[in-house]
Design an enzyme around this catalytic site. Structure first.
Site, PDB file in Angstrom:
ATOM      1  N   SER A 221       0.840  -1.201   0.000  1.00 28.74           N
ATOM      2  CA  SER A 221       0.000   0.000   0.000  1.00 28.74           C
ATOM      3  C   SER A 221       0.876   1.252   0.000  1.00 28.74           C
ATOM      4  O   SER A 221       0.525   2.252  -0.629  1.00 28.74           O
ATOM      5  CB  SER A 221      -0.974  -0.013   1.177  1.00 28.74           C
ATOM      6  OG  SER A 221      -0.281  -0.146   2.389  1.00 28.74           O
TER       7      SER A 221
ATOM      8  N   LYS B   4      19.886 -10.371   5.438  1.00 28.76           N
ATOM      9  CA  LYS B   4      20.380  -9.146   4.817  1.00 28.76           C
ATOM     10  C   LYS B   4      21.904  -9.153   4.717  1.00 28.76           C
ATOM     11  O   LYS B   4      22.471  -8.741   3.708  1.00 28.76           O
ATOM     12  CB  LYS B   4      19.898  -7.936   5.612  1.00 28.76           C
ATOM     13  CG  LYS B   4      18.369  -7.792   5.599  1.00 28.76           C
ATOM     14  CD  LYS B   4      17.896  -6.841   6.687  1.00 28.76           C
ATOM     15  CE  LYS B   4      16.373  -6.708   6.695  1.00 28.76           C
ATOM     16  NZ  LYS B   4      15.879  -6.054   7.934  1.00 28.76           N
TER      17      LYS B   4
END
Lengths: 436, 436
Positions: free
Chosen positions: A16, A205
């Site tokens: 969104s 990561k």
């Protein structure tokens, strides 16, 4: 030129945000990219919620495969997460000739080699700026900004949840469990925080950065991973007294004979810039042989910061969509045929300095016995802090900072020290990095 | 593919660094770029010194035009500096169809529009990562990493000489003149330090970042520029007591009706990460509407850090050398036909908070007269620090921090306050930014 068409798989927090940023900054982005970028199709299991976010004019479906099958879609943005269905969908999107943008570090850290190979074979891009440190353009810095350098090491605060918890523990002198609950209440930690607090997210990561820095394949299974669940407020306090802060760092370092890849709580000098990165913020320090130390700081998570990275990838792809794939920056910074098979070193061969806290009997000869063991294992001492024991107290804390040593030696020394009758509790050992 | 051939114009500090880095990291760079990058020709007035740096195998000439005229040269690296001959050579190199890499911020901040237009017309690139903040990939972050964002403002420590001087003044409580001499002795300041200490160098860099951030042409002549020569140790001390540090910042900010572009000493909260950037280091804070605050830190000058940026540009150009120019990132981040004519605001319309130091007579009613003047000019007060005057002393320092106001109003208020008989010395006024 007609706008490039983007299909979103999953429209939760990041999805969104991506939709909102592309809408709000439509003009700004068009002025930069030279071509419009539009989300024209969204797949989400919750079709109604998805519809309420994107409004009319965007096709909403509950089956991701409809997006992949749509020939009008140029780029597929995968924001589902995890290794399962996300992997299948990314591979299907590639097979359908779509460029892919993803924030899915878990997927790439584990299955990156397979995915990048498929993308190369098909001549499409898999972009993943959002997978490391949210909105900070660290992937771009590593792949493009620092190409002149032989990277020496990278150390990063790359998990906001744990940095928030550690900041709170230090600020308020509270223990881990208490702060974790507070973090969950505030939305900084998830209901099941395992991936964050056990260091797994940071290791995903760090694995990606390791590949980008050293030109090796992604190898999450070789990473050494420790979280912050066992960290006590006591050690944070002692570290502070010695001029250090404790941060959960993802570290990857070039060594003679191999590459270190590890995530663990780490003492770092309080005066370093990265030691002052507080709360949920992220920061990555990169040491290059030409550039020296550089640092990149910003929000590592959240709806719009992560969307910022997703959209930057969309712009990059838009610019190069019609270009020869040979002109694109390689996925892992190095050309695919130039990857090295330099091994990831086992943790026993990793070199760091150490912080040790020993609960010892307050009696003559203890310090001598301990320092003898360290000397026998070729470990040299940097500093000792012995707390004056209170009246009538028969035990005390002994804090030792060592110089850099090999982990295997320290493990041997720890076993010997632990066996001493004057050592009264399990020894706490934490790694320490000077980052200079 | 045969290596891309590079010609250097000028082989001083940065040129020799570029040569060394390309040689030392030849394999590493080839693995990334997929094609070799070789300096095959160097022009320098001091041919002998140039020869001693590059050795045999590289053609050394004393006439830059020979490099430009050589059809084998693909990329010309301009490291001469200044507006004069450098401008002519860059334009000639473009006319000859060469890509150009330059570290020359002065040239681009003043003549950028002309140079970029010439490059576009010819279908070549002018790359300038090294022109701002040395080895920090801040141009890339602004042009590519943050494309999703409406940039709100940028504030940077982008001149190492002045940051070194300010750090020393604060650490040692010394005055500007003393520290400048020390900086010159250590090589942190040039024999003629005017461009650095008067803020001109920082303004060149801020001008470039302003264009990149807001999609406007480079307009150095519109920048408001103040250096650090009038700064006193007294104000650094008072700022410290109030929780602030003074840094020379290059600032560019989007406002209703225009864009601010200014360089001046600035009070910033001591707890901000950028306030803790010490010595000759550089750091740039970028505020984007989606990403929030990001910060980029590293060495802003020096041989190899600057070479790191030059070589990154060479790799970028190498990757895209045979691509359609339309696929390249636009010089100023925005497409050339999408630049805006948003005006740079005159300094009178700039909005900042202020720090004021007034030497006043220690008598009743002074504070009231001063605060009345501020109120009349619609300037609200954030904090007041009045030093207790010593026994028998008849004057005292009055320090006032204001909230944000328009510069024009502050100038009117300053004139009125200065006219008061109880104000005994020229009022010191410094701008203050919260950077949040």
């Amino acid at each position: 030129m007609n706008p490039i068409q983007v299909g979103l798989l999953g429209i939760g927090t990041v999805g969104s945000g991506t939709f909102k940023v592309l809408q709000r900054n439509q003009q700004e982005i068009l002025r930069r990219a030279g071509r419009g970028i539009e989300i024209t199709m969204v797949a989400d299991l919750d079709v109604e919620r998805a519809r309420s976010i994107v409004g009319e004019g965007v096709q909403v479906v509950n089956d991701a495969r409809q997006v992949i099958a749509n020939p009008a879609i140029d780029i597929v943005v995968e924001l589902i997460g995890g290794y399962g269905i996300a992997k299948a969908l990314v591979l299907e999107a590639i097979a359908a000739g779509k460029h892919v943008v993803t924030a899915n570090k878990a997927l790439l850290a584990v299955h990156g080699s397979e995915i990048f190979a498929a993308a190369r074979a098909k001549g499409v891009t898999v972009a993943f700026e959002a997978a490391v440190a949210g909105g900070i353009p660290i992937i771009k810095a590593l792949r493009e900004g620092l190409t002149a350098n032989r990277i020496e090491w990278i150390a990063g605060i790359i998990n906001g949840t744990t940095n928030f918890i550690l900041s709170e523990m230090r600020d308020k002198g509270l223990d881990f469990d208490v702060v974790l609950k507070e973090a969950q209440r505030l939305g900084y930690a998830e209901a099941d925080p395992t991936f964050d607090i056990e260091g797994v997210d940071a290791a995903h990561k760090a694995t990606l950065m390791s590949a980008l820095a050293f030109g090796i394949p992604v190898q999450f299974d070789k990473a050494h991973v420790e979280g912050i669940t066992k960290l006590s407020a006591t050690d944070i306090r002692y570290a502070e007294q010695l001029g250090y802060r404790i941060k959960l760092l993802g570290i990857t370092k070039r060594r003679e004979g191999g590459i270190e890849l590890r995530v663990h709580p780490t003492l770092i000098p309080a005066k370093r810039l990265i030691a002052n990165v507080e709360g949920a913020m992220n920061a990555v320090v990169v040491q290059g042989d030409a550039v020296g130390t550089t640092l990149y700081y910003g929000k590592g998570a959240g709806s719009e910061p992560t969307a910022s990275a997703v959209v930057a990838d969309l712009v990059d792809i838009t610019r190069l969509a019609t270009a020869d794939p040979d002109h694109r920056v390689p996925h892992l910074a190095f050309q695919p045929d130039a990857l090295a098979d330099t091994p990831i070193l086992p943790i026993e061969q990793v070199q760091t300095a150490f912080y040790l806290r020993l609960r010892v009997a307050d009696e003559a000869g203890v310090l001598s016995r301990i320092t003898t063991i360290l000397a026998e294992n070729d470990i040299s001492i940097d500093a000792v802090l012995q707390r004056e024991s209170a009246e009538g107290e028969k035990q005390t804390d002994l804090i030792i900072l060592t110089h850099e040593t090999v982990e295997g030696r320290m493990r041997a020394a720890l076993a010997s020290m632990q066996a001493l009758s004057s050592v009264l509790a399990p020894i706490v050992s934490l790694r320490k990095e000077e980052l200079a």
